[in-house]
Each structure stands twice: as C-alpha cells, then as structure tokens.
Design a protein around this motif. Sequence first.
Motif, PDB file in Angstrom:
ATOM      1  N   THR A 316       0.822  -1.214   0.000  1.00 54.78           N
ATOM      2  CA  THR A 316       0.000   0.000   0.000  1.00 54.78           C
ATOM      3  C   THR A 316       0.853   1.261   0.000  1.00 54.78           C
ATOM      4  O   THR A 316       0.404   2.313  -0.475  1.00 54.78           O
ATOM      5  CB  THR A 316      -0.968   0.011   1.192  1.00 54.78           C
ATOM      6  OG1 THR A 316      -0.240  -0.194   2.419  1.00 54.78           O
ATOM      7  CG2 THR A 316      -2.015  -1.078   1.050  1.00 54.78           C
ATOM      8  N   ALA A 317       2.088   1.173   0.509  1.00 55.48           N
ATOM      9  CA  ALA A 317       2.991   2.320   0.408  1.00 55.48           C
ATOM     10  C   ALA A 317       3.278   2.628  -1.064  1.00 55.48           C
ATOM     11  O   ALA A 317       3.264   3.790  -1.496  1.00 55.48           O
ATOM     12  CB  ALA A 317       4.288   2.038   1.153  1.00 55.48           C
ATOM     13  N   PHE A 318       3.536   1.583  -1.840  1.00 50.38           N
ATOM     14  CA  PHE A 318       3.756   1.773  -3.276  1.00 50.38           C
ATOM     15  C   PHE A 318       2.489   2.261  -3.960  1.00 50.38           C
ATOM     16  O   PHE A 318       2.520   3.192  -4.776  1.00 50.38           O
ATOM     17  CB  PHE A 318       4.216   0.462  -3.912  1.00 50.38           C
ATOM     18  CG  PHE A 318       4.275   0.522  -5.418  1.00 50.38           C
ATOM     19  CD1 PHE A 318       5.389   1.035  -6.061  1.00 50.38           C
ATOM     20  CD2 PHE A 318       3.207   0.089  -6.182  1.00 50.38           C
ATOM     21  CE1 PHE A 318       5.434   1.110  -7.453  1.00 50.38           C
ATOM     22  CE2 PHE A 318       3.245   0.155  -7.570  1.00 50.38           C
ATOM     23  CZ  PHE A 318       4.368   0.668  -8.211  1.00 50.38           C
ATOM     24  N   LEU A 319       1.358   1.644  -3.643  1.00 49.74           N
ATOM     25  CA  LEU A 319       0.089   1.991  -4.287  1.00 49.74           C
ATOM     26  C   LEU A 319      -0.254   3.460  -4.062  1.00 49.74           C
ATOM     27  O   LEU A 319      -0.738   4.153  -4.966  1.00 49.74           O
ATOM     28  CB  LEU A 319      -1.020   1.094  -3.743  1.00 49.74           C
ATOM     29  CG  LEU A 319      -2.324   1.018  -4.536  1.00 49.74           C
ATOM     30  CD1 LEU A 319      -2.080   0.406  -5.904  1.00 49.74           C
ATOM     31  CD2 LEU A 319      -3.354   0.193  -3.764  1.00 49.74           C
ATOM     32  N   ALA A 320       0.021   3.955  -2.853  1.00 55.43           N
ATOM     33  CA  ALA A 320      -0.247   5.359  -2.536  1.00 55.43           C
ATOM     34  C   ALA A 320       0.615   6.285  -3.380  1.00 55.43           C
ATOM     35  O   ALA A 320       0.129   7.258  -3.980  1.00 55.43           O
ATOM     36  CB  ALA A 320       0.004   5.610  -1.052  1.00 55.43           C
ATOM     37  N   GLY A 328      -0.603  13.497 -10.980  1.00 55.54           N
ATOM     38  CA  GLY A 328       0.152  14.687 -11.358  1.00 55.54           C
ATOM     39  C   GLY A 328       0.936  15.339 -10.239  1.00 55.54           C
ATOM     40  O   GLY A 328       1.431  16.460 -10.402  1.00 55.54           O
ATOM     41  N   VAL A 329       1.084  14.669  -9.093  1.00 62.12           N
ATOM     42  CA  VAL A 329       1.883  15.211  -7.987  1.00 62.12           C
ATOM     43  C   VAL A 329       3.353  15.213  -8.399  1.00 62.12           C
ATOM     44  O   VAL A 329       3.862  14.223  -8.932  1.00 62.12           O
ATOM     45  CB  VAL A 329       1.675  14.375  -6.710  1.00 62.12           C
ATOM     46  CG1 VAL A 329       2.652  14.799  -5.612  1.00 62.12           C
ATOM     47  CG2 VAL A 329       0.233  14.514  -6.226  1.00 62.12           C
ATOM     48  N   LYS A 330       4.036  16.306  -8.145  1.00 63.89           N
ATOM     49  CA  LYS A 330       5.450  16.442  -8.526  1.00 63.89           C
ATOM     50  C   LYS A 330       6.390  16.233  -7.342  1.00 63.89           C
ATOM     51  O   LYS A 330       7.506  15.748  -7.510  1.00 63.89           O
ATOM     52  CB  LYS A 330       5.687  17.811  -9.147  1.00 63.89           C
ATOM     53  CG  LYS A 330       4.873  18.038 -10.421  1.00 63.89           C
ATOM     54  CD  LYS A 330       5.020  19.458 -10.931  1.00 63.89           C
ATOM     55  CE  LYS A 330       4.178  19.676 -12.187  1.00 63.89           C
ATOM     56  NZ  LYS A 330       2.723  19.504 -11.947  1.00 63.89           N
ATOM     57  N   HIS A 331       5.959  16.636  -6.159  1.00 69.85           N
ATOM     58  CA  HIS A 331       6.781  16.485  -4.951  1.00 69.85           C
ATOM     59  C   HIS A 331       5.998  15.612  -3.978  1.00 69.85           C
ATOM     60  O   HIS A 331       4.956  16.025  -3.466  1.00 69.85           O
ATOM     61  CB  HIS A 331       7.081  17.848  -4.326  1.00 69.85           C
ATOM     62  CG  HIS A 331       7.821  18.774  -5.241  1.00 69.85           C
ATOM     63  ND1 HIS A 331       9.141  18.604  -5.558  1.00 69.85           N
ATOM     64  CD2 HIS A 331       7.413  19.876  -5.921  1.00 69.85           C
ATOM     65  CE1 HIS A 331       9.521  19.562  -6.382  1.00 69.85           C
ATOM     66  NE2 HIS A 331       8.491  20.341  -6.621  1.00 69.85           N
ATOM     67  N   TYR A 332       6.520  14.408  -3.730  1.00 71.32           N
ATOM     68  CA  TYR A 332       5.786  13.426  -2.929  1.00 71.32           C
ATOM     69  C   TYR A 332       6.475  13.213  -1.591  1.00 71.32           C
ATOM     70  O   TYR A 332       7.674  12.957  -1.520  1.00 71.32           O
ATOM     71  CB  TYR A 332       5.696  12.092  -3.672  1.00 71.32           C
ATOM     72  CG  TYR A 332       4.888  11.055  -2.929  1.00 71.32           C
ATOM     73  CD1 TYR A 332       3.513  11.190  -2.790  1.00 71.32           C
ATOM     74  CD2 TYR A 332       5.505   9.948  -2.350  1.00 71.32           C
ATOM     75  CE1 TYR A 332       2.761  10.256  -2.101  1.00 71.32           C
ATOM     76  CE2 TYR A 332       4.765   8.995  -1.668  1.00 71.32           C
ATOM     77  CZ  TYR A 332       3.388   9.152  -1.539  1.00 71.32           C
ATOM     78  OH  TYR A 332       2.643   8.227  -0.844  1.00 71.32           O
ATOM     79  N   ILE A 333       5.696  13.347  -0.510  1.00 67.45           N
ATOM     80  CA  ILE A 333       6.204  13.113   0.838  1.00 67.45           C
ATOM     81  C   ILE A 333       5.826  11.691   1.240  1.00 67.45           C
ATOM     82  O   ILE A 333       4.651  11.377   1.420  1.00 67.45           O
ATOM     83  CB  ILE A 333       5.607  14.112   1.846  1.00 67.45           C
ATOM     84  CG1 ILE A 333       5.703  15.548   1.318  1.00 67.45           C
ATOM     85  CG2 ILE A 333       6.293  13.966   3.197  1.00 67.45           C
ATOM     86  CD1 ILE A 333       7.087  16.011   0.989  1.00 67.45           C
ATOM     87  N   ALA A 334       6.823  10.822   1.352  1.00 66.79           N
ATOM     88  CA  ALA A 334       6.583   9.430   1.729  1.00 66.79           C
ATOM     89  C   ALA A 334       6.821   9.286   3.232  1.00 66.79           C
ATOM     90  O   ALA A 334       7.936   9.475   3.704  1.00 66.79           O
ATOM     91  CB  ALA A 334       7.520   8.503   0.963  1.00 66.79           C
ATOM     92  N   GLN A 335       5.745   8.981   3.955  1.00 71.17           N
ATOM     93  CA  GLN A 335       5.867   8.849   5.407  1.00 71.17           C
ATOM     94  C   GLN A 335       6.238   7.413   5.783  1.00 71.17           C
ATOM     95  O   GLN A 335       5.584   6.468   5.347  1.00 71.17           O
ATOM     96  CB  GLN A 335       4.573   9.234   6.117  1.00 71.17           C
ATOM     97  CG  GLN A 335       4.695   9.114   7.630  1.00 71.17           C
ATOM     98  CD  GLN A 335       3.578   9.740   8.420  1.00 71.17           C
ATOM     99  OE1 GLN A 335       3.561   9.608   9.625  1.00 71.17           O
ATOM    100  NE2 GLN A 335       2.645  10.426   7.782  1.00 71.17           N
ATOM    101  N   TYR A 336       7.276   7.278   6.594  1.00 69.96           N
ATOM    102  CA  TYR A 336       7.728   5.982   7.086  1.00 69.96           C
ATOM    103  C   TYR A 336       7.534   5.954   8.598  1.00 69.96           C
ATOM    104  O   TYR A 336       8.331   6.530   9.342  1.00 69.96           O
ATOM    105  CB  TYR A 336       9.193   5.749   6.698  1.00 69.96           C
ATOM    106  CG  TYR A 336       9.390   5.777   5.196  1.00 69.96           C
ATOM    107  CD1 TYR A 336       9.053   4.676   4.417  1.00 69.96           C
ATOM    108  CD2 TYR A 336       9.866   6.919   4.549  1.00 69.96           C
ATOM    109  CE1 TYR A 336       9.197   4.700   3.035  1.00 69.96           C
ATOM    110  CE2 TYR A 336      10.017   6.958   3.174  1.00 69.96           C
ATOM    111  CZ  TYR A 336       9.682   5.844   2.416  1.00 69.96           C
ATOM    112  OH  TYR A 336       9.814   5.871   1.055  1.00 69.96           O
TER     113      TYR A 336
END
Length: 548
Positions: A316-320, A328-336
């Motif tokens: 689901t981390a990948f799917l999100a 079209g998001v250019k800057h993605y904040i991946a929360q761990y």
Amino acid sequence: MKRILGATIGSCVHVAGVMNFLSLAEREGYEVEFLGAAVSIDELIAAVKERMPDYVGVGYRLTPEPLREVLKELKEKIKAHGLDSGIKWIFGGTEPTAKVAEESGIFTKIFNGLEDIDEVIGFLKGYRRSTEETYPEDLISRIESKYPYPILRHHLGLPSLEATIEAIEKVAEAKVLDVISIAPDQNAQEYFFEQDKMDRRLDGAGGVPVRSREDFLALYRASRRGNYPLLRCYSGTSHLIEFAELLNETIKNAWCAVPLCWYNVLDKRGPRLLRDSIRENQQVMKWHGERGIPVEVNESHHWSLRDAHDTVGVATAFLAAYNAKKMGVKHYIAQYMFNVPPSLSPRMDLAKMLAKIELIESLQDENFRVYRQARAGLASFPGDLAQAKGQLASSAYLAMAIKPHIYHVVGFCEAHHAATAEDIIESCKIVRGVIRNAFLGLPDLVNDPVVQERKKQLVDEAMITLEAIKRLNPGAEDPWTDPDTIARAVELGILDAPHLKGNPAACGKLVTRLVDGALYAYDPEENRVLTETERIEKIFKRAEITVS
C-alpha cells in the motif's frame, strides 16, 4: 572552495567543539584544516599569514578570566599583520567565554555552545539569520536549506483556539521546529462547512476547534516569529477541495496529507463510501499536483496500525505513491512510520521501511521527486514519561538510517496527555540531540544481512499483492488507480487487516502473527505462516475467481 582554519588557543586542549565545527564545514563543501590544540597566538598568526583562509575558527573552553589577555594579544597581532580585513574570525566556547570573546570585538560570529545545529549550518551556508529575516517559506526550499539534516515537524492542537495560538507562538520563538502541523478537532475535519451538524459536546476532542477562516489566519499570524515555521493541517473528511482551498489561502499549507482508502466508513471517520472516497481522495491529490503543492498519501500506516501484515504495509505504500504520481503530484512526501505495530523488532522494522523505499523511489523521474519523512508510531510510547523519552530517542536513532528529509517528532507525552508547547520544545530538543549524535557516524544498519534478506522478501511479496490487484480487473486501463478495482481488493481481502473484522466495507478475515520480530499472514487452522502467494490463492479460491 572556501577554506577554514581551526584551532584552540591559549592553554585550552578541548578540541571537540572545533573538530565538530570543522566536520560540519567539510560536509558543506569547505576545505578545512585543524592546526591543533593549545596553539600559541604566534603560531596561529603565522599559519593564517601562510594560508590566507576565508575563516579562522578559534576555540577556548577554560575559565574566562585568562582569555581576556589571550584575546588582547590576538587582536593586536591581527591588526599588526593586516589580518583584520578579508578574513572572518569565528569563536566557539562556553557561555562565559563567549561573553569575553564578544567584548574583544574580533569575531564576526560567536558560538557559545547553546546553539542548535540549525544555526551552525545556516552560518556555513551563508544565511544571515535574524528575527526580522524570513526563513525559507516553502517546504522544498526548507528541506534543501538543511539536507542531509532533516527538518523537524510536530503536530499541535490544544482544546481551545487561544491555547493553541499561544503554544504556536512559544514553539516558533524556541526555533526548534520547522513545520507545525495543525491538528483540528474531529468536528472541524468532518463538519467545518456544515457546522449545524456538529455535536458541540465534542468541541476540542482530538485537536483545536477551528470554526472560521479567521481562526486559521490567527494560527498563521502566531507562527510569524522566531524561525518562522511552516504550517500544515490535516485534510478534512468532507468537502475536501473546499478544505484544501481554505488551507492554501489561510495557512499556506506546506503540504497536503490525504489517504487513498481511508477517512470514510472503513475507519468510521465519516460517512463516505469506499469507492467514493477513493475517487475524491484522488481528486485532492490532483488539485494539489496542479498547483505544485507537495502531497503525502498517508495510507500504508493505516493498514499497519490495524495489524495488517508487513507485506500489505509495503504494497500500500507503493500503491499510494503510484496514485499520487498518476494524479500529477510532482513532490511526494513518503511517510515511514516506525514501530507499527510496537512489537516489531528494530531490524524487521528497518527492513520494512527499506522495502517501501525501494518500491516508492522506483517511481522517481524528472517529474516525480520523493522526500522521506520518518516518525515513531504513536502506540509505541508508554505512559511512563521517562520511558517515553527513551522511546522517542530510540526510534529517532533507528530512523536516521534511512536518511530522512523530514523527521516527524511525536511528543513523548502523547500516551499521557496532548502535547503542550513545553512538551513539543523538549521533544524536539531530544530529537535534535539524537540527530547531532547520528551525524557523528552511524553503524551501517542498512546493510545488515538479516535486514537485507527481509527487505528482499517484502519487496517480492508486495509485488505478488500488487499483481493480484491487477488480476482483479485486467481490462482496466490502469487497475492500480481504478477506484472500483482498489475497492474490490479491500472487499475481497487482498488489502485487509485484522482490526477490520466485522466492518461491512471490508473483508476482515486476515489473521496475522508476530514471528521473530516481523508480522506475517497466518493460517490459524493449519497453525502456520502463509506466504503471500498462498494467501492470495486462498482469497481467489474463496471468491471463486478464475484468472488465467
């Protein structure tokens, strides 16, 4: 390349401060040279004349009285040899010796040991910080002004607007936090635009009761001091685009956080149906992407918080992230989020995060940039406040292994009470101490063979989960972004969690077990761990799905 010479002077042999400063300078691209401890003034002047550096850093950490005579000699010889122009002199010491250094009139910058690392980095990067000067006003600039040191974020939302405003002012003045996340109460998240539906008995439950545009503007004004922290706010659970517009116009929302499958009947945070909410959440991602506003899709940890096995968390981390990119998001904040569930071992926790990183960052290209945000899981904090401080430090230390761009500080007190300004400041200082030590040199946790083996296993199994979602609707243009396909994956149990048992919007049949510090899918009838291939086959067989 600018050059810095460093030394301790007089009879001072305490070189740690100078060495740390030179180490920071070297990381920022300076050419550095350490002349030694207890260097005489004549030796120092001779070295400066020979090398003609841009900066000279001198340290002194003994009793302040003898320093006056040492600095008097230094000042005379700087002037006599024409070294008082073109070269900037820096002093580092204790608070008492710093006062003596200030009186000497020699130094353009004085460090007294009470500064945070931010101020040192800012100086080395050439920033001239003052209360009147604005710090970077957008997230990406803020990150780039400090990286590899992470910027810090903490949420703040007290049961009254007045108390929250006062707390924001205190935190901003303390200069320990880069991003304040406004936590509105549930009434605001769900009914801000339909306030006649609010249950007023619940005002202030879970956050600050913001009720008007002016309330948000007041929160923003409170932050315009100290180090001018950025503000952001949780997304609403209804009227999502209207809420996004409001946040952008009032608090200049630093980034949007929105789920993919949540804030609806699944988690009972609103009446939205699963398919409807997926579509609406995607539109929120798209709205922010079109405006260049960074987006965080806080999806993965929602599954892990409900005891889904680690593979579902990774998938689901990948799917999100995939959905964010496609919107079209250019800057993605991946929360761990570490410590979810709290019983995971540090090794297995790190392996799970590395698996997420590998899959998410495989999506990066010139139009999609990923920024890592690490944090501790809320449930991992004990009610004992002394132990909770230990947990805050421990989790932050482990998280430094993934080199986060943002560290989301969770107040040590959260299992006991909502964080006050004082709690937030103390929590941030604890984490800043951890970061300072981590940058002295961490052991190589990432390449631990056990960690790497588990990471590979999770990546392989997450791809099985993701391929199973595709197989549900092979005719769809893109099953991974199709709301009907994603919703069906939840309903059938491809995406499932034990805590969803009895929820009519989900399957709720998943059973998981902790084995050797990792969380696996488990078959209670056969009393054994299930591979992801076996689990998916059972789901398809139960649903009587035949796929070629």
